[in-house]
Design an enzyme around this catalytic site. Structure first.
Site, PDB file in Angstrom:
ATOM      1  N   HIS A 312       0.965  -1.453  -0.284  1.00 33.85           N
ATOM      2  CA  HIS A 312       0.082  -0.028   0.015  1.00 33.85           C
ATOM      3  C   HIS A 312       0.942   1.307  -0.001  1.00 33.85           C
ATOM      4  O   HIS A 312       1.847   1.281   0.760  1.00 33.85           O
ATOM      5  CB  HIS A 312      -0.380   0.045   1.066  1.00 33.85           C
ATOM      6  CG  HIS A 312      -2.135   0.710   1.036  1.00 33.85           C
ATOM      7  ND1 HIS A 312      -1.983   2.218   1.533  1.00 33.85           N
ATOM      8  CD2 HIS A 312      -3.482   0.356   0.749  1.00 33.85           C
ATOM      9  CE1 HIS A 312      -3.254   2.840   1.065  1.00 33.85           C
ATOM     10  NE2 HIS A 312      -4.231   1.870   0.806  1.00 33.85           N
ATOM     11  N   ASP A 370      -8.480  -5.532   0.490  1.00 27.21           N
ATOM     12  CA  ASP A 370      -8.360  -6.501  -0.865  1.00 27.21           C
ATOM     13  C   ASP A 370      -7.955  -7.766  -0.299  1.00 27.21           C
ATOM     14  O   ASP A 370      -8.953  -9.035  -0.853  1.00 27.21           O
ATOM     15  CB  ASP A 370      -7.518  -5.413  -2.017  1.00 27.21           C
ATOM     16  CG  ASP A 370      -8.193  -4.121  -2.298  1.00 27.21           C
ATOM     17  OD1 ASP A 370      -9.445  -4.457  -1.537  1.00 27.21           O
ATOM     18  OD2 ASP A 370      -7.825  -3.958  -2.321  1.00 27.21           O
TER      19      ASP A 370
END
Ligand code: CMC
Length: 430
Positions: A312, A370
């Site tokens: 991320h 996710d």
């Protein structure tokens, strides 16, 4: 914003030094206000990808990437996930504070009375090919809402802004479910407003006019949690797109369509779909036994392969949403008797190996939301191509809250980045 400290920038090319104010945030890094840099020096800053640039001031969401902390209006996501439902979260993001019991009831009533879309919208859907990706349908149809709700498009009117915000939050489940129903050739389901926001969405997705749909509370709670965890995430690519589009004065429906388009990419909202495709591929090639080979491929820069659902831009620690999603994953698989689901087992093993592998440890690559949300959605019966649409549904409130915050700023300006030009200098036509 008031400056307590200053930064001095000096140059080796003879340009005189300049001083800039430094503003503190309530939490998080300070910012150096370089707005006068160009005027004073004739130079721009260069920061493609916004690695060190705060593009706006905001009071909505805060992420501490090193700690792995996410706050909505100051409240930790773990507390929101435990105590609130999605609509209370929407209220919080839009209004700045959590609703009391009456406000929560009134807000839910208001949203649920705007769930229906103009009947003519069905023709837009019918204009698409049945095999169109539902995100393509959603980008088009949400943009088309601008053509239906002229009565609330004065962006300078706070009441109009709020009506449009409510319309978007209310109609997105209907629009997303319509995209799904169209793709499988089933009739569109009208909303049923006495159900909760999320149960109504599940009914529009999975019900049909021939039978009563009875929502399963465990599954409704799981989907509600997916929505709540994706509701906002400060200045990510799609939110920044919505702000940039909105900065020109474009109407909110068009701005949200732009956000949906940005979300679609696999580096952003498309990652949960890409993650499930990846898990399925590994499973087909031999499952857990093939993980080692796959990880080597991911580490080889020339392969172009990535471990989807990992890494991320902001979190350099475990994404707090991933922890909550993993908890939900257990609940849903338990409820459905799918505890031995091979993809879940594969995901757990992949996570364990990646968390121990030097490549991932050194780069601080942890599972993001996710990684698990795809498995949960698949267990709920949501097809892979719909995952990003569900993300768009959930994120609409964040987009619109950020858009509203920007428009209501008194000195709001059109977003206009500058560039480092490296093309041909002026030359003459021969
Ligand atoms: N698998 C393998 N290597 C990775 C991964 C990954 N998933 N993510 C980053 N890296 C490597 C990258 O190759 C680079 O290595 P090196 O320093 O040797 O060149 C290093 O880690 C830093 O990566 P980066 O690409 O500079 O980091 P970024 O901040 O630009 O990218 C990201 C962040 C999310 C785009 C990226 O981690 C990624 O593509 N992840 C997979 C897609 C994904 O799961 N996206 C969902 C994000 S969460 C949902 C959302 O908020 O939208």
């Amino acid at each position: 914003m008031s400056a307590q400290n200053k930064a001095t920038l000096s140059f080796t090319d003879g340009t005189p030094s300049v001083e800039f104010p430094i503003y503190p945030g309530s939490v998080g890094p300070d910012v150096v206000d370089i707005r006068k840099l160009y005027g004073q020096t004739g130079k721009f800053t260069f920061d493609p990808g916004f690695l060190s640039t705060a593009a706006c001031e905001s009071k909505i969401t805060y992420i501490d990437g090193d700690k792995g902390e996410l706050l909505y209006r100051g409240y930790p996501i773990e507390q929101i996930a435990e105590k609130c439902d999605y609509l209370d979260t929407c209220y919080l993001l839009l209004n700045g504070d959590l609703p009391d019991a009456q406000q929560s009831k009134d807000f839910s009533y208001l949203v649920m009375r705007h769930t229906m879309v103009h009947e003519q919208m069905t023709r837009f859907y019918q204009g698409f090919r049945r095999d169109a990706h539902p995100m393509a349908v959603l980008v088009g149809c949400v943009g088309a809402l601008s053509a239906f709700y002229h009565d609330s498009l004065d962006i300078n009117n706070p009441e109009h802004r709020m009506i449009s915000s409510i319309r978007l939050v209310a109609k997105m489940p209907t629009m997303v479910a319509m995209a799904y129903k169209y793709s499988i050739g089933q009739p569109f389901m009208y909303p049923k407003n006495d159900l909760s926001y999320t149960a109504n969405f599940m009914r529009m997705m999975f019900g049909n006019p021939c039978e009563e749909y009875v929502p399963n509370p465990v599954l409704v709670k799981a989907l509600d949690r997916i929505l709540l965890l994706h509701a906002d995430h400060e200045q990510n690519a799609s939110t920044s797109t919505v702000r940039l589009a909105g900065s020109s004065g474009a109407n909110p429906f068009a701005c949200i369509a732009a956000g949906i388009a940005t979300l679609w990419g696999p580096a952003h909202g498309g990652a949960n779909e890409a993650c499930l495709v990846m898990l399925n591929d590994i499973q087909k090639q031999g499952g857990v036994a093939k993980i080692g080979e796959f990880i080597s491929q991911v580490k080889d820069k020339n392969s172009g392969a990535k471990l989807m659902g990992f890494g991320h831009r902001v979190y350099k620690n475990y994404d707090p949403r991933a922890k909550l999603m993993r908890e939900t994953c257990y609940e849903v698989l338990g409820e459905l008797g799918l505890e031995n689901d091979p993809l879940f087992a594969l995901a757990m093993k992949l996570e364990q190996i990646a968390l121990e592998d030097d490549y991932f440890v050194q780069r601080k690559l942890y599972p993001n939301v996710d990684f698990y949300s795809g498995i949960v959605q698949r267990a709920l019966g949501i097809p892979t191509e719909m995952f990003t649409c569900i993300f768009a549904l959930a994120r609409t409130v964040g987009w619109i809250a950020q858009w509203g915050e920007m428009i209501s700023e008194p000195d709001q300006k059109i977003g206009r980045p500058r560039q480092l030009y490296t093309g041909a200098a002026r030359r003459n036509f021969k």
